[in-house]
Design an enzyme around this catalytic site. Structure first.
Site, PDB file in Angstrom:
ATOM      1  N   ARG A  67      15.244 116.726  15.420  1.00  0.00           N
ATOM      2  CA  ARG A  67      15.841 115.413  15.143  1.00  0.00           C
ATOM      3  C   ARG A  67      16.409 114.788  16.422  1.00  0.00           C
ATOM      4  O   ARG A  67      16.826 115.514  17.327  1.00  0.00           O
ATOM      5  CB  ARG A  67      16.920 115.560  14.048  1.00  0.00           C
ATOM      6  CG  ARG A  67      16.294 115.940  12.712  1.00  0.00           C
ATOM      7  CD  ARG A  67      17.310 116.118  11.623  1.00  0.00           C
ATOM      8  NE  ARG A  67      17.976 114.880  11.281  1.00  0.00           N
ATOM      9  CZ  ARG A  67      18.981 114.790  10.411  1.00  0.00           C
ATOM     10  NH1 ARG A  67      19.427 115.885   9.816  1.00  0.00           N
ATOM     11  NH2 ARG A  67      19.527 113.636  10.143  1.00  0.00           N
ATOM     12  N   SER A  79      24.672 103.961  12.108  1.00  0.00           N
ATOM     13  CA  SER A  79      24.777 105.405  11.852  1.00  0.00           C
ATOM     14  C   SER A  79      26.220 105.847  11.959  1.00  0.00           C
ATOM     15  O   SER A  79      26.847 105.717  13.017  1.00  0.00           O
ATOM     16  CB  SER A  79      23.927 106.176  12.871  1.00  0.00           C
ATOM     17  OG  SER A  79      24.373 107.516  12.957  1.00  0.00           O
ATOM     18  N   ASP A 130      21.324 108.043   1.840  1.00  0.00           N
ATOM     19  CA  ASP A 130      20.972 109.382   1.332  1.00  0.00           C
ATOM     20  C   ASP A 130      20.483 109.343  -0.114  1.00  0.00           C
ATOM     21  O   ASP A 130      19.960 110.336  -0.623  1.00  0.00           O
ATOM     22  CB  ASP A 130      22.184 110.321   1.437  1.00  0.00           C
ATOM     23  CG  ASP A 130      22.537 110.616   2.891  1.00  0.00           C
ATOM     24  OD1 ASP A 130      21.672 110.433   3.765  1.00  0.00           O
ATOM     25  OD2 ASP A 130      23.684 111.016   3.143  1.00  0.00           O
ATOM     26  N   ARG A 158      11.678 111.415   5.133  1.00  0.00           N
ATOM     27  CA  ARG A 158      11.864 111.220   3.686  1.00  0.00           C
ATOM     28  C   ARG A 158      10.964 110.133   3.106  1.00  0.00           C
ATOM     29  O   ARG A 158      10.768 110.100   1.897  1.00  0.00           O
ATOM     30  CB  ARG A 158      13.340 110.925   3.369  1.00  0.00           C
ATOM     31  CG  ARG A 158      14.197 112.164   3.472  1.00  0.00           C
ATOM     32  CD  ARG A 158      15.615 111.948   3.002  1.00  0.00           C
ATOM     33  NE  ARG A 158      16.331 113.221   3.087  1.00  0.00           N
ATOM     34  CZ  ARG A 158      17.642 113.341   3.206  1.00  0.00           C
ATOM     35  NH1 ARG A 158      18.398 112.266   3.257  1.00  0.00           N
ATOM     36  NH2 ARG A 158      18.204 114.526   3.261  1.00  0.00           N
ATOM     37  N   GLN A 208      27.117 108.826  11.981  1.00  0.00           N
ATOM     38  CA  GLN A 208      27.173 109.993  12.871  1.00  0.00           C
ATOM     39  C   GLN A 208      27.361 109.552  14.315  1.00  0.00           C
ATOM     40  O   GLN A 208      28.147 110.141  15.061  1.00  0.00           O
ATOM     41  CB  GLN A 208      25.911 110.835  12.703  1.00  0.00           C
ATOM     42  CG  GLN A 208      25.842 111.467  11.317  1.00  0.00           C
ATOM     43  CD  GLN A 208      24.562 112.230  11.063  1.00  0.00           C
ATOM     44  OE1 GLN A 208      23.697 112.313  11.930  1.00  0.00           O
ATOM     45  NE2 GLN A 208      24.444 112.780   9.872  1.00  0.00           N
TER      46      GLN A 208
HETATM   47  C1  S3P Z   1      26.499 111.003   7.483  1.00  0.00           C
HETATM   48  C2  S3P Z   1      25.854 109.910   7.962  1.00  0.00           C
HETATM   49  C3  S3P Z   1      24.466 109.556   7.585  1.00  0.00           C
HETATM   50  C4  S3P Z   1      23.991 110.341   6.372  1.00  0.00           C
HETATM   51  C5  S3P Z   1      24.365 111.789   6.462  1.00  0.00           C
HETATM   52  C6  S3P Z   1      25.866 111.937   6.530  1.00  0.00           C
HETATM   53  C7  S3P Z   1      27.876 111.274   7.932  1.00  0.00           C
HETATM   54  O1  S3P Z   1      23.611 109.851   8.679  1.00  0.00           O
HETATM   55  O2  S3P Z   1      22.598 110.211   6.219  1.00  0.00           O
HETATM   56  O3  S3P Z   1      23.892 112.509   5.342  1.00  0.00           O
HETATM   57  O4  S3P Z   1      28.579 112.093   7.308  1.00  0.00           O
HETATM   58  O5  S3P Z   1      28.295 110.661   8.929  1.00  0.00           O
HETATM   59  P1  S3P Z   1      23.336 108.794   9.865  1.00  0.00           P
HETATM   60  O6  S3P Z   1      24.580 108.610  10.634  1.00  0.00           O
HETATM   61  O7  S3P Z   1      22.244 109.426  10.683  1.00  0.00           O
HETATM   62  O8  S3P Z   1      22.865 107.544   9.166  1.00  0.00           O
END
Ligand code: S3P
Length: 432
Positions: free
Chosen positions: A123, A168, A316, A347, A170
């Site tokens: 990833r 995102s 998700d 996905r 994250q």
């Molecule tokens: C999440 C952010 C999302 C999500 C993941 C959980 C998080 O990802 O798909 O299951 O807890 O910050 P992305 O930041 O890649 O969109």
């Protein structure tokens, strides 16, 4: 290798609870580890992903224990309390774990290596390593720092204002966490608002966090104070049973204590637009995170369009929304969801391949899919592609499909939803 078998069913009825929210659980461990004092977490999700985050901080010297009453106790030692890990940090399957922890590691004046399973190693990590390098961290990895294993030698960070090309949480969270270790203000602007659990929880721990539209700003070097956290049930887990109730005839399921933070409730908005009979009751709030009981009853769903700024609010849930769309009359278009290509598996490809096995007419697009729903689903032999959300979505499709369905390679469900299969068995055993 484990597998799940389900049969066509009717009358799913009952009240259930789903385990704690995955995003909030990861963040509770991370911020509890960086705060001074003992943080107690009630409702912590003891899934493989979140336990790997626990192991990562234990490896950096933070005592984390489970109490007799099932709470998680994190003995944080403040912003400068982490120690150089004695070995590689293995985060397993968790994108949230690796990216958020990278943000923390970027602020540490020590050497660390972080990696994960095969899916994680494929990833993209450049989305966090690139801005973290701009802040001053030295980060090395395969593919020029885009793929794990990643080596991080951090410390001495300077704040930046980062315009993220992707919506995102994250990415946003990694940078806000790194921003804690700077003198000054670190900001992240994203193209659409992603989940805001980091901002809310940082504030709860005493940090100065401001938000303005899609920009979040944190002031560095706060004094984070330990606190008690109650984690609501995960709406991403609840979604499987809400959709099951909607598409299996004569059903009514209540999911108790589900987190309904507005940055996460796109799934409810879309299901309502599809004609779903959903009731949200007993709304309450703790530290900015609202929770409620949600009831879904069998409904005649119709197709819809899912695109634009709602996508991060349900990212998700797209696999299970695709199952709802397959059972709905008419066409459903899902667009602007190219991020799905870089999740635990691709996905878009996985949903298209597995739903077509149920006889669903589904067309893959570069950034989404078109589903022509309404025909009866027929039981299928499916493959999870090593992805928990594909495994659970196929299981729910199987409950509404004629005949038997077999879902292979389902062990990955434990990364987010331990107990999923037990709830399915209980509901189907009691079905009328
Ligand atoms: C999440 C952010 C999302 C999500 C993941 C959980 C998080 O990802 O798909 O299951 O807890 O910050 P992305 O930041 O890649 O969109």
């Amino acid at each position: 290798m484990s597998e799940i078998r389900v049969e066509s069913t009717t009358g799913l009825r009952g009240e259930i609870a789903v385990p704690g929210d995955k995003s909030i659980s990861h963040r509770a461990v991370i911020l509890g580890s960086l705060a001074v004092g003992v943080t107690r977490v009630r409702g912590f999700l003891e899934s493989e992903d979140c336990m790997n985050t626990v192991s990562a901080f234990r490896r950096m010297g933070i005592p984390i224990e489970r109490t007799a009453t099932g709470e998680l106790e994190i003995h944080g030692d403040g912003l400068d309390g982490l120690k150089e890990p004695g070995d590689v940090i293995d985060i397993g399957n968790s994108g949230t774990g690796i990216r958020l922890i990278c943000g923390v590691l970027a602020g540490q004046p020590f050497y660390s290596v972080i990696t994960g399973d095969e899916s994680i190693r494929n990833r993209p990590m450049g989305r966090v390593t690139k801005p973290l390098r701009q802040m001053g961290a030295q980060i090395y990895g395969r593919d020029g720092g885009n793929r794990a294993p990643l080596t991080v030698i951090g410390g001495d960070l300077k704040p930046i204002h980062y315009k993220s090309p992707v919506a995102s949480a994250q990415v946003k969270s990694a940078l806000l966490l790194a921003g804690l270790f700077t003198e000054g203000e670190t900001s992240v602007t994203e193209p659409a608002l992603s989940r805001n659990h980091t901002e809310l929880m940082l504030r709860g721990f005493g940090a100065d966090v401001r938000t303005n539209g899609t920009t979040a700003t944190v002031l560095g070097r706060p004094s984070l104070q330990a606190r008690d956290i109650t984690v609501p049930g995960d709406i991403s887990s609840a979604a499987y049973f809400l959709v099951a109730a909607l598409i299996v005839p004569d059903s009514e399921i209540t999911v108790r204590n589900v987190g309904i933070n507005p940055t996460r409730t796109g799934v409810l908005d879309v299901l309502r637009a599809m004609g779903a009979d959903l009731t949200v009751e007993n709304v309450r709030e703790e530290a900015g995170e609202p929770a409620a009981d949600i009831t879904a009853r069998t409904s005649n769903l119709k197709g819809t369009e899912i695109r634009g700024e709602t996508i991060p609010r349900l990212i998700d849930e797209i696999p299970i929304l695709a199952v709802a769309a397959a059972a709905a009359s008419g066409e459903t278009v899902i667009a602007d969801a190219q991020e799905l290509r870089v999740k635990e598996t691709d996905r878009i490809a996985a949903v298209a391949s597995e739903l077509s096995k149920f006889g669903v007419e589904i067309e893959e697009q570069p950034d989404g899919m078109v589903i022509r729903g309404g025909s009866e689903l027929s039981g299928a032999e499916c493959e999870s592609h090593g992805d928990h959300r594909i495994a659970m979505s196929c299981t729910v499709a199987g409950l509404a499909a004629r005949g038997q369905t077999l879902v292979r390679n389902t062990e990955n469900i434990r990364t987010s939803f331990p107990g999923f299969e037990d709830i399915v068995s209980d509901l189907t055993r009691l079905s009328v």
